[in-house]
Write an enzyme that holds these catalytic residues in place. Sequence first.
Site, mmCIF file in Angstrom:
data_model
loop_
_atom_site.group_PDB
_atom_site.id
_atom_site.type_symbol
_atom_site.label_atom_id
_atom_site.label_comp_id
_atom_site.label_asym_id
_atom_site.label_seq_id
_atom_site.Cartn_x
_atom_site.Cartn_y
_atom_site.Cartn_z
ATOM 1 N N SER A 175 41.262 1.741 56.041
ATOM 2 C CA SER A 175 41.908 0.451 55.828
ATOM 3 C C SER A 175 40.851 -0.644 55.628
ATOM 4 O O SER A 175 40.025 -0.546 54.725
ATOM 5 C CB SER A 175 42.858 0.154 56.997
ATOM 6 N N ASP A 281 52.187 4.787 51.538
ATOM 7 C CA ASP A 281 51.447 3.562 51.853
ATOM 8 C C ASP A 281 51.699 2.510 50.778
ATOM 9 O O ASP A 281 51.686 2.823 49.580
ATOM 10 C CB ASP A 281 49.954 3.909 51.915
ATOM 11 N N HIS A 311 50.408 4.567 55.925
ATOM 12 C CA HIS A 311 49.124 3.952 56.231
ATOM 13 C C HIS A 311 48.684 4.284 57.657
ATOM 14 O O HIS A 311 49.473 4.198 58.593
ATOM 15 C CB HIS A 311 49.240 2.420 56.067
#
Length: 339
Positions: A175, A281, A311
Amino acid sequence: MAPISLDQQHIGKDTHTSGGAVIEEIKGLIRVYKDGVVERPQIVPCVTTALSMELGVTSRDVVIDKFTNIWARFYVPTMYHGNKLPLLVYFHGGGFCVGSAAWSCYHEFLAKLSAKSGCLIMSLNYRLAPENPLPAAYEDGLKALIWLKQQALNGDSEWWSRLCDFSKIFLAGDSAGANIAHNVATRLGSMEAMALKPLSLKGNILIQPFFGGEVRTHSENFMVQPPRSALSLAASDTYWRLALPDGSNRDNPWCNPLSKGSIKLEEIRLLPSMVCISEMDILKDRNLEFCTALSRAGKRVEYVMYKGVGHAFQVLCRSQLSQTRTLEMVAHIKAFISR
């Protein structure tokens, strides 16, 4: 494992008594008040370096820069003998605004990754926004590599460095941490090739890299997220407002490496990259666009799509499917660093 608080900025206060207005909030993660106070509820526990003996990994925390309170958690496999092992420099996720190298979810994931892939891991605890907006996290990443270079020059003087192959260094993160890994690599690409000698960087491992842009992608607009999703579009926008410098929008090159204001990828020396993308995601399409752009620019890139998961599944979801996909991800990372 008992909780620790090596860095209070990552935990924050539970309550704010001044009565100031809340100007930004992501429920359960971060609340920012008009007077500058930032609250970060401890939604994920911070843990010590303790690990089960059966895992075959030793972990310790090491100070990188006492003045800015940057530190790293090292993971060293104990089952490997003989050859020295590659090192992953890892940046945790959290939208640049939350998270810690001491969070239990990262401690568990990285310990297993170290054990199963046969590598050392240096998990960096970098400064957070909004107190330290970008490029602070990138600067901390570079500072960590310069510190690592000094350790290499010092020889096998540390408990972990005796097992480290400094000629096989990889940058990695998930991320926002993957964004940091990419932007640190971009900065290194503009430096002299000898600047980090004797370190030799071999590749970038970008897990669900957190990029954005003013123009929405299809998955950002239409990917339906469950109520407890790790990243919604609203949360993504809030993270960027808090992390980017004042006056910037989501087409800032740090957020959108494909924007008109970004350096052309063809003009940058970049490491070979593996990009891990989650099918469910909201960042899926943006991650795919990034991979396509790297390939068109003549850069070495490969990606893996993880079906049926969202995610940060590898650190935040314990479903059977997520555990299966996490084992697949670990195997892909092992293959990438073993070439």
